[in-house]
Design an enzyme around this catalytic site. Structure first.
Site, PDB file in Angstrom:
ATOM      1  N   GLY A 155       0.842  -1.198   0.000  1.00 47.78           N
ATOM      2  CA  GLY A 155       0.000   0.000   0.000  1.00 47.78           C
ATOM      3  C   GLY A 155       0.874   1.243   0.000  1.00 47.78           C
ATOM      4  O   GLY A 155       1.955   1.261  -0.594  1.00 47.78           O
ATOM      5  N   ARG A 156       0.396   2.286   0.698  1.00 44.57           N
ATOM      6  CA  ARG A 156       1.130   3.562   0.710  1.00 44.57           C
ATOM      7  C   ARG A 156       2.549   3.383   1.240  1.00 44.57           C
ATOM      8  O   ARG A 156       3.517   3.839   0.623  1.00 44.57           O
ATOM      9  CB  ARG A 156       0.387   4.577   1.604  1.00 44.57           C
ATOM     10  CG  ARG A 156      -0.911   5.085   1.028  1.00 44.57           C
ATOM     11  CD  ARG A 156      -1.656   5.891   2.073  1.00 44.57           C
ATOM     12  NE  ARG A 156      -2.155   5.033   3.116  1.00 44.57           N
ATOM     13  CZ  ARG A 156      -3.444   4.827   3.392  1.00 44.57           C
ATOM     14  NH1 ARG A 156      -4.364   5.473   2.718  1.00 44.57           N
ATOM     15  NH2 ARG A 156      -3.823   4.009   4.350  1.00 44.57           N
ATOM     16  N   THR A 178      -5.373  -7.681  -3.863  1.00 45.97           N
ATOM     17  CA  THR A 178      -5.646  -7.237  -5.230  1.00 45.97           C
ATOM     18  C   THR A 178      -4.343  -6.864  -5.935  1.00 45.97           C
ATOM     19  O   THR A 178      -3.518  -6.134  -5.366  1.00 45.97           O
ATOM     20  CB  THR A 178      -6.510  -5.947  -5.191  1.00 45.97           C
ATOM     21  OG1 THR A 178      -7.382  -6.023  -4.074  1.00 45.97           O
ATOM     22  CG2 THR A 178      -7.295  -5.749  -6.461  1.00 45.97           C
ATOM     23  N   ARG A 233       2.051  -4.779  11.867  1.00 42.26           N
ATOM     24  CA  ARG A 233       1.497  -5.060  13.185  1.00 42.26           C
ATOM     25  C   ARG A 233       1.995  -6.427  13.653  1.00 42.26           C
ATOM     26  O   ARG A 233       2.026  -7.386  12.866  1.00 42.26           O
ATOM     27  CB  ARG A 233      -0.043  -5.084  13.139  1.00 42.26           C
ATOM     28  CG  ARG A 233      -0.704  -3.728  13.055  1.00 42.26           C
ATOM     29  CD  ARG A 233      -0.535  -2.910  14.342  1.00 42.26           C
ATOM     30  NE  ARG A 233      -1.230  -1.642  14.285  1.00 42.26           N
ATOM     31  CZ  ARG A 233      -0.657  -0.474  13.974  1.00 42.26           C
ATOM     32  NH1 ARG A 233       0.623  -0.405  13.680  1.00 42.26           N
ATOM     33  NH2 ARG A 233      -1.361   0.635  13.980  1.00 42.26           N
ATOM     34  N   ASP A 257       9.753  -4.021  14.276  1.00 42.05           N
ATOM     35  CA  ASP A 257       9.376  -2.759  14.924  1.00 42.05           C
ATOM     36  C   ASP A 257       8.095  -2.942  15.740  1.00 42.05           C
ATOM     37  O   ASP A 257       7.742  -2.089  16.540  1.00 42.05           O
ATOM     38  CB  ASP A 257       9.161  -1.672  13.847  1.00 42.05           C
ATOM     39  CG  ASP A 257       8.948  -0.283  14.439  1.00 42.05           C
ATOM     40  OD1 ASP A 257       9.636   0.065  15.417  1.00 42.05           O
ATOM     41  OD2 ASP A 257       8.076   0.452  13.920  1.00 42.05           O
ATOM     42  N   GLU A 262       2.450  -5.497  22.505  1.00 42.69           N
ATOM     43  CA  GLU A 262       3.262  -4.318  22.836  1.00 42.69           C
ATOM     44  C   GLU A 262       2.775  -3.674  24.128  1.00 42.69           C
ATOM     45  O   GLU A 262       1.569  -3.673  24.375  1.00 42.69           O
ATOM     46  CB  GLU A 262       3.156  -3.304  21.686  1.00 42.69           C
ATOM     47  CG  GLU A 262       3.773  -3.844  20.430  1.00 42.69           C
ATOM     48  CD  GLU A 262       3.668  -2.885  19.250  1.00 42.69           C
ATOM     49  OE1 GLU A 262       3.341  -1.701  19.448  1.00 42.69           O
ATOM     50  OE2 GLU A 262       3.919  -3.334  18.142  1.00 42.69           O
ATOM     51  N   HIS A 280       8.592   0.040  18.253  1.00 43.76           N
ATOM     52  CA  HIS A 280       7.511   0.657  17.454  1.00 43.76           C
ATOM     53  C   HIS A 280       7.787   2.146  17.214  1.00 43.76           C
ATOM     54  O   HIS A 280       7.027   3.015  17.652  1.00 43.76           O
ATOM     55  CB  HIS A 280       6.150   0.465  18.148  1.00 43.76           C
ATOM     56  CG  HIS A 280       4.984   0.627  17.222  1.00 43.76           C
ATOM     57  ND1 HIS A 280       3.812  -0.091  17.352  1.00 43.76           N
ATOM     58  CD2 HIS A 280       4.792   1.423  16.133  1.00 43.76           C
ATOM     59  CE1 HIS A 280       2.963   0.266  16.400  1.00 43.76           C
ATOM     60  NE2 HIS A 280       3.539   1.191  15.651  1.00 43.76           N
TER      61      HIS A 280
HETATM   62  P1  NAP Z   1      -2.513   0.901   3.085  1.00 44.23           P
HETATM   63  O1  NAP Z   1      -2.095   1.937   2.119  1.00 44.23           O
HETATM   64  O2  NAP Z   1      -3.959   0.681   3.341  1.00 44.23           O
HETATM   65  O3  NAP Z   1      -1.839  -0.473   2.633  1.00 44.23           O
HETATM   66  C1  NAP Z   1      -2.199  -1.710   3.167  1.00 44.23           C
HETATM   67  C2  NAP Z   1      -1.919  -2.765   2.109  1.00 44.23           C
HETATM   68  O4  NAP Z   1      -2.150  -4.058   2.667  1.00 44.23           O
HETATM   69  C3  NAP Z   1      -2.827  -2.628   0.888  1.00 44.23           C
HETATM   70  O5  NAP Z   1      -2.040  -2.644  -0.268  1.00 44.23           O
HETATM   71  C4  NAP Z   1      -3.755  -3.834   0.962  1.00 44.23           C
HETATM   72  O6  NAP Z   1      -4.051  -4.289  -0.356  1.00 44.23           O
HETATM   73  C5  NAP Z   1      -2.917  -4.852   1.749  1.00 44.23           C
HETATM   74  N1  NAP Z   1      -3.757  -5.750   2.552  1.00 44.23           N
HETATM   75  C6  NAP Z   1      -4.722  -5.410   3.423  1.00 44.23           C
HETATM   76  N2  NAP Z   1      -5.264  -6.520   3.962  1.00 44.23           N
HETATM   77  C7  NAP Z   1      -4.639  -7.565   3.400  1.00 44.23           C
HETATM   78  C8  NAP Z   1      -4.758  -8.971   3.538  1.00 44.23           C
HETATM   79  N3  NAP Z   1      -5.671  -9.518   4.345  1.00 44.23           N
HETATM   80  N4  NAP Z   1      -3.942  -9.759   2.801  1.00 44.23           N
HETATM   81  C9  NAP Z   1      -3.046  -9.213   1.952  1.00 44.23           C
HETATM   82  N5  NAP Z   1      -2.880  -7.890   1.768  1.00 44.23           N
HETATM   83  C10 NAP Z   1      -3.678  -7.075   2.488  1.00 44.23           C
HETATM   84  O7  NAP Z   1      -1.895   1.160   4.520  1.00 44.23           O
HETATM   85  P2  NAP Z   1      -0.515   1.882   4.898  1.00 44.23           P
HETATM   86  O8  NAP Z   1      -0.753   3.326   5.074  1.00 44.23           O
HETATM   87  O9  NAP Z   1       0.547   1.436   3.956  1.00 44.23           O
HETATM   88  O10 NAP Z   1      -0.266   1.245   6.351  1.00 44.23           O
HETATM   89  C11 NAP Z   1      -0.196  -0.142   6.508  1.00 44.23           C
HETATM   90  C12 NAP Z   1      -0.122  -0.529   7.970  1.00 44.23           C
HETATM   91  O11 NAP Z   1       1.163  -0.222   8.488  1.00 44.23           O
HETATM   92  C13 NAP Z   1      -1.061   0.197   8.916  1.00 44.23           C
HETATM   93  O12 NAP Z   1      -2.367  -0.318   8.870  1.00 44.23           O
HETATM   94  C14 NAP Z   1      -0.393  -0.023  10.252  1.00 44.23           C
HETATM   95  O13 NAP Z   1      -0.859  -1.220  10.840  1.00 44.23           O
HETATM   96  C15 NAP Z   1       1.083  -0.184   9.912  1.00 44.23           C
HETATM   97  N6  NAP Z   1       1.883   0.969  10.367  1.00 44.23           N
HETATM   98  C16 NAP Z   1       2.937   0.756  11.210  1.00 44.23           C
HETATM   99  C17 NAP Z   1       3.699   1.835  11.608  1.00 44.23           C
HETATM  100  C18 NAP Z   1       4.864   1.673  12.524  1.00 44.23           C
HETATM  101  O14 NAP Z   1       5.174   2.598  13.237  1.00 44.23           O
HETATM  102  N7  NAP Z   1       5.545   0.530  12.514  1.00 44.23           N
HETATM  103  C19 NAP Z   1       3.375   3.116  11.195  1.00 44.23           C
HETATM  104  C20 NAP Z   1       2.330   3.299  10.332  1.00 44.23           C
HETATM  105  C21 NAP Z   1       1.589   2.204   9.911  1.00 44.23           C
HETATM  106  P3  NAP Z   1      -5.410  -5.102  -0.666  1.00 44.23           P
HETATM  107  O15 NAP Z   1      -6.515  -4.301  -0.062  1.00 44.23           O
HETATM  108  O16 NAP Z   1      -5.436  -5.193  -2.148  1.00 44.23           O
HETATM  109  O17 NAP Z   1      -5.242  -6.437  -0.023  1.00 44.23           O
HETATM  110  C1  8YV Z   2       1.890   5.030  15.681  1.00 49.36           C
HETATM  111  C2  8YV Z   2       1.258   3.391  13.799  1.00 49.36           C
HETATM  112  O1  8YV Z   2       2.880   4.523  16.523  1.00 49.36           O
HETATM  113  O2  8YV Z   2       0.091   4.886  12.415  1.00 49.36           O
HETATM  114  C3  8YV Z   2       0.181   3.749  12.839  1.00 49.36           C
HETATM  115  O3  8YV Z   2      -0.593   2.845  12.489  1.00 49.36           O
HETATM  116  O4  8YV Z   2       1.445   2.268  14.134  1.00 49.36           O
HETATM  117  C4  8YV Z   2       2.157   4.442  14.324  1.00 49.36           C
HETATM  118  O5  8YV Z   2       2.244   5.499  13.446  1.00 49.36           O
HETATM  119  C5  8YV Z   2       0.592   4.877  16.348  1.00 49.36           C
HETATM  120  O6  8YV Z   2      -0.490   4.909  15.520  1.00 49.36           O
HETATM  121  C6  8YV Z   2       0.441   5.921  17.435  1.00 49.36           C
HETATM  122  O7  8YV Z   2      -0.829   5.830  17.990  1.00 49.36           O
END
Ligand code: NAP
Ligand code: 8YV
Length: 314
Positions: A155-156, A178, A233, A257, A262, A280
Site C-alpha cells: 500500500g502507501r 488485489t 502489526r 518494529d 506491545e 515501534h
Molecule cells: P494501506 O495503504 O492501506 O496499505 C495496506 C496494504 O495491505 C494494501 O495494499 C492492501 O491491499 C494490503 N492488505 C490489506 N489486507 C490484506 C490482507 N488480508 N492480505 C493481503 N494484503 C492485504 O496502509 P498503509 O498506510 O501502507 O499502512 C499499513 C499498515 O502499516 C497500517 O495499517 C499499520 O498497521 C502499519 N503501520 C505501522 C507503523 C509503525 O510505526 N511501525 C506506522 C504506520 C503504519 P489489498 O486491499 O489489495 O489487499
Molecule cells: C503510531 C502506527 O505509533 O500509524 C500507525 O498505524 O502504528 C504508528 O504510526 C501509532 O499509531 C500511534 O498511535
C-alpha cells in the site's frame, strides 16, 4: 454571551503535544486519567452531549462506545485496528485516521531494518566495541544487490519502501489481495511470495483478516537464508513460530518494529542474536508526529464545522 466549546473525549494518552492543542480549543474530558468508576460516571455525564472522541489508533477504551451521542472518532495513526469499525458503523460513528504523512519515516525504518539485519550491523558494533576484531575478523553478512525484497501489503508505505530500495538494486515483488497497476511482480499467494523472496517485509494492517498470516508455512517458504522484517502489526505474525525458526536458524534473521503484545517483547526474541528489535518507532519523529496531530485536529475542525472530513476511513 460567549459560545461554549464543543466537548471532546480524550480516550487515551497518545501524543501530549496534540492533546495540549486539543485542550486549548475544545472542552476536553480525559477518560484515561480516571479509574473505572470515574470513567463510567464521565460517560454517563457526557452522554447525549459529547459527539467526538480522539484516541491513539491501535488502542481504544471500549467504554467510549457506550456514549450514545458519539459521532466521530479521530484517531492518531493510520492503522486503526484498535477501533471496532463494524461497531462504529452500526452506531453511525465516523472514523478518521492519519494516512500518508508518515509514509517516509516508516519506510526509512524499513530500510534501516533491511540494512541492519542483512549486514549484521548491531552485532558488528558490539564486535568492534568489545575488541573481538583484534582476535578475528567479523563473520560476513549478505549483500543486497540482485536479491528480491517481497513486500506483504503493498500500500502507501509498501510503495514508499520500494522507492527507497530500488537504488540499492533490490528487486521488488509483492502480495496484496488485489493486484496493482505496478511494474513489480505480483504473487496472489503469500507462500509463493515468501518462496521467491530473500527478504520478506510485512507492512500489513492489523485485525482479524491478517492475524498470524506470517506462520510456519510462510517462514518455511522463506527458508534458512531468508530475512523477515515486520513494520506493520505484531498480530500478523505467529511469534512462537518466528522464535522457533530464528532459534534453529531455519530463517537467518528478523528485524522487528512491532510485536503481538506491545510494549512487551518476548524474552526469547530479546535474547536471540539474529534479531534487530525496535520499540515501534516507525512514525516516531517530531515532524511526523506533529503532522499526524495536524490531521487529528483538522478532522475535528471539519466535523464540528460540518465540512467534509479530511481523512475518513471508508
Ligand atoms: P494501506 O495503504 O492501506 O496499505 C495496506 C496494504 O495491505 C494494501 O495494499 C492492501 O491491499 C494490503 N492488505 C490489506 N489486507 C490484506 C490482507 N488480508 N492480505 C493481503 N494484503 C492485504 O496502509 P498503509 O498506510 O501502507 O499502512 C499499513 C499498515 O502499516 C497500517 O495499517 C499499520 O498497521 C502499519 N503501520 C505501522 C507503523 C509503525 O510505526 N511501525 C506506522 C504506520 C503504519 P489489498 O486491499 O489489495 O489487499
Ligand atoms: C503510531 C502506527 O505509533 O500509524 C500507525 O498505524 O502504528 C504508528 O504510526 C501509532 O499509531 C500511534 O498511535
Amino acid at each position: 454571551m460567549t459560545e461554549s466549546k464543543p466537548d471532546v473525549l480524550v480516550v487515551n494518552n497518545f501524543h501530549p503535544p496534540t492533546i495540549s492543542r486539543i485542550d486549548k480549543i475544545y472542552q476536553t474530558h480525559h477518560l484515561w486519567k480516571l479509574n473505572t468508576k470515574a470513567q463510567n460516571e464521565l460517560i454517563t455525564k457526557l452522554d447525549g452531549k459529547c459527539k467526538a472522541a480522539v484516541t491513539g489508533s491501535w488502542t481504544f477504551n471500549e467504554r467510549a462506545y457506550s456514549l450514545s451521542s458519539l459521532s466521530l472518532i479521530s484517531a492518531f495513526g493510520v492503522g486503526i485496528d484498535g477501533i471496532d469499525i463494524n461497531l462504529a458503523k452500526e452506531n453511525q460513528i465516523r472514523v478518521t485516521n492519519t494516512p500518508g504523512v508518515l509514509n517516509d519515516d516508516v519506510a526509512d525504518i524499513a530500510l534501516t531494518l533491511i540494512l541492519t539485519t542483512s549486514r549484521n550491523i548491531i552485532n558488528a558494533d558490539r564486535y568492534a566495541r568489545s575488541r573481538l576484531w583484534e582476535k578475528s575478523p567479523m563473520p560476513y553478512g549478505s549483500g543486497l544487490a540482485g536479491r528480491t525484497l517481497g513486500i506483504v501489503g503493498f500500500g502507501r508505505i509498501g510503495e514508499a519502501v520500494a522507492e527507497r530500495v530500488l537504488p540499492l538494486k533490490l528487486k521488488i515483488a509483492y502480495h496484496n489481495r488485489t493486484k496493482k497497476d505496478s511494474p513489480h511482480k505480483y504473487f496472489a499467494s503469500l507462500i509463493d511470495l515468501a518462496h521467491n523472496s530473500d527478504i520478506l517485509l510485512c507492512i500489513l494492517p492489523g485485525g482479524q483478516d491478517t492475524e498470524k498470516v506470517i506462520n510456519t508455512d510462510v517462514l518455511k517458504a522463506l527458508g534458512p537464508t531468508g530475512i523477515f522484517i515486520n513494520i506493520g502489526r505484531g498480530t500478523s505474525v505467529d511469534e512462537n513460530s518466528l522464535i522457533e525458526f530464528l532459534a534453529h536458524k531455519k530463517i537467518a534473521a528478523a528485524g522487528l518494529d512491532v510485536y503481538a503484545e506491545e510494549p512487551s517483547i518476548p524474552k526469547a526474541l530479546r535474547e536471540l542474536d539474529n534479531t534487530v528489535l525496535l520499540p515501534h518507532i516507525g512514525s516516531a519523529t517530531i515532524e511526523t508526529r506533529d503532522a499526524m496531530g495536524d490531521l487529528v485536529l483538522k478532522n475535528l475542525e471539519a466535523f464540528f464545522s460540518k465540512n467534509e472530513l479530511v481523512t475518513e476511513v471508508k
